[in-house]
Each structure stands twice: as structure tokens, then as C-alpha cells.
Design an enzyme around this catalytic site. Sequence first.
Site, PDB file in Angstrom:
ATOM      1  CG  ASP A 263      -1.949   1.117   1.160  1.00 54.09           C
ATOM      2  OD1 ASP A 263      -2.981   0.885   0.505  1.00 54.09           O
ATOM      3  OD2 ASP A 263      -1.728   2.190   1.747  1.00 54.09           O
ATOM      4  CD  GLU A 305      -4.787   4.273  -1.477  1.00 54.34           C
ATOM      5  OE1 GLU A 305      -5.004   4.677  -0.331  1.00 54.34           O
ATOM      6  OE2 GLU A 305      -5.615   4.353  -2.404  1.00 54.34           O
TER       7      GLU A 305
END
Length: 405
Positions: A263, A305
Amino acid sequence: MSAIATGFFTPVLCVLLGLLLCWQQSALGPDLLAILPALPYILLSIASLIALLANQSRELALSLLMLGAYWLIRNALQAPLSSTPAAQIFYLLTFLTPVIGSAYLFVSDTGLRHPEGVLIALFPVALLMGLGQLFIANPELGAELSRASQQNHLSGLHISAVALGLYGLGCSSAGLALFLKHQGTPNSVLGCLMALIVLLCWVHIENISATMFIGIGLLLTINITSGLFRLGFYDELTQIGNRRALQAAVKTAGNHYTLAMVDADHFKKINDRFGHDLGDQALKVIASCMSKTGCGAKAFRYGGEEFCLLFKGKNRDEVADCLEQLRQVIANYDMVIRDKKHGPAKQAAGEKKRGASKRHSNLRLTVSVGVADNSKGGSFEHLIKLADRALYKAKAAGRNQLAFA
């Protein structure tokens, strides 16, 4: 095989298949020979239907154009080229099809839900068929020009130097576009033009139109289907697999694999400060770095993301070094902030909030990684939850680090 090599291999293979079928047609037997002329209609109709359902205006346009060209060949070119309207139809195909085919390289695919997309799909075939029917209805229209073109044909071929130059220019443009884009319409255009060159140069050979258009039909069907596959299993922005592709890959991973959830740190702040364009660039950078991860890793975009790495046949200890190297590569990657007016007012504030590098005042990305393997069993969904928990652990511990479930 690389994407570029695959892009060139497919049209060449389909053209060679058409040539082989033409060369060996005597071995097909009378029953297969009888249905040979009908196969291009079937294949091109299938390609057109798939393109229609897939909302691909350029591929539909190319399929319909080839369908119209084959109809004209079967209905107007089964006579000596010195006769009318065969001379005019041959002249039409030699000059119009390379121009239209090359034009598809420069036209955007807007889909069929817009008037522009419908026009792209229908106008070329309507123009070809309209002119063809005009010559059939008026056999003397343009007859002198068509016969003059025939008299200037190259030795041993039925096509003129000018027409061959047009096809050569079209193939070169398609090849260049294919080299730059690696896939899509340039692949189809290149194959169609290559097959048409062979057909028009040796149009006198029996059933060559059927065999070459079988190759064209196969090429278009393969390319359109491949486009649908990419649409369903690849992320358009980062050009890596999506969540659906990850779920499919796990089914072939067996009972021994590791998942790593990756992430981007402070990604919302990057978007808010620098805009979504730089945010998209950041995601591309992360995906590119992940694609180069060792240990046999396969990269996927899980959503937003968040990314995922799948290591088949590996436990978490075996992939730890590769993941640490990935983390360092991303952390040391300086992104140039192209639009300075959207940058942070103070460099120190930017460094504190987003880890901006002091090197050239560029943005330094960092990622947090959560790792879990299935050494203790459990489903894919359970393993994803474990990796997510490890990811949150890495975030809570200060980000830019690995954590294990």
C-alpha cells in the site's frame, strides 16, 4: 515472449496459415473445398459480432470492411481483370483499402455509444460497398483508368508499383504503431494489409481469396477476444493484472504460496497536494517496480493505491529479502514534480508529511507491506485478511516497512 514480439507474431502466423491452406488445398478433399469460400463470411461475422458486443468501434469497422472487401472479390473478381467491372473493383481494392486501413491507426476508439464511433464503424464499409455497387451497375465507369493501372503492374504481379507502395506505407505505419503500443488495432491492421498484399498480387490463384480471408478472420477474432480478456483481467492505468486476475492466478497456485499486500503511504495527501495526475504517475511507478520483483512474484493491482504480490511455491521467509529490496527500490525512487505550482509551500512541511526527498526536491514514494503465507492452511479470502492485518501493523509502526502475519 515479449509483448512486441507477440504483436508481430500473430498477424504473420495468420497470413502464413492462409498461404499454407492455399498451398495444400488439394489435400482438403471435395467436401472441405466446397465450404472453403463460406468460412471467411462465418469468421468475419463472428469477429464483427464480438467487436459489437465489446463496444470496439475500430475493430468492428475493420471487420466490416474486410467482410465487404471479401464480398466484392467473390462477386466481382471471378473474371479476367481486363474485363469490367472486375478491373474497377480490383482498382478500388488496391487503392482504397490500404488508405482506410491506415486511417484506423490515427482514429480514437470512442465506442459505439457515441455517434462518432458509429460513423467510424459504418462509413468505411459503406463507402467501399457503395463505390463497388456503382462500378457493378455502370461497368464502363472508370474502366479506362482501371485498365491503365493494370498495364502498369509489376512484373509477375497484378498490382502496380503505386498500389504496392501504399500497402508498404500502411504496413510500415502499422508496424511502427505496434512497436509503440504493443497491441490492439495496429496488430489487426498489419495482418489485414499483409494478407491483402498477398491476395492482390496473386489474385489469379484458385481460392486464394478464401484462404487469405480465413487468416484475416482468425486474426480479427483472436485480437478482439484478446482485447476483451485484457479489459477483464488487466488494470488499464498500471498495465498489470487486476483483482479478478489475482483470483484466477491463485486457483493455479496450489497449496503453497505467499501473498504480500503493498500500500502506498500518504497517497491521499499526494493526490490532494499534487493532483491526480501525479497520483496516477505514482501508481505506475509502484506497479513498474513491483513487476520487477524477484522470487517469481506476480504483481496485481488490488484496488485504489493497494497492490498485491503473489509468490507461488514460496513461504514468507523465502520472499522476505525480495520484498525488502522492493521496499528500498520504491523508497529510493525520486519522482519529478512536473507541475511546481501544485507543490508544497515549504519543503520541510512536504518532507514531514509525505517523505519528500531532499534530492532535487522531488517526491519520494514509500510503501508499507503486509505478508502472509498459507503454511497453516486457510482459504484465499482468509489469507488476504491476514495480509491486510499485517499491512495495518506496518502502517501503525510508522509506515515504509514490512510486517508479517
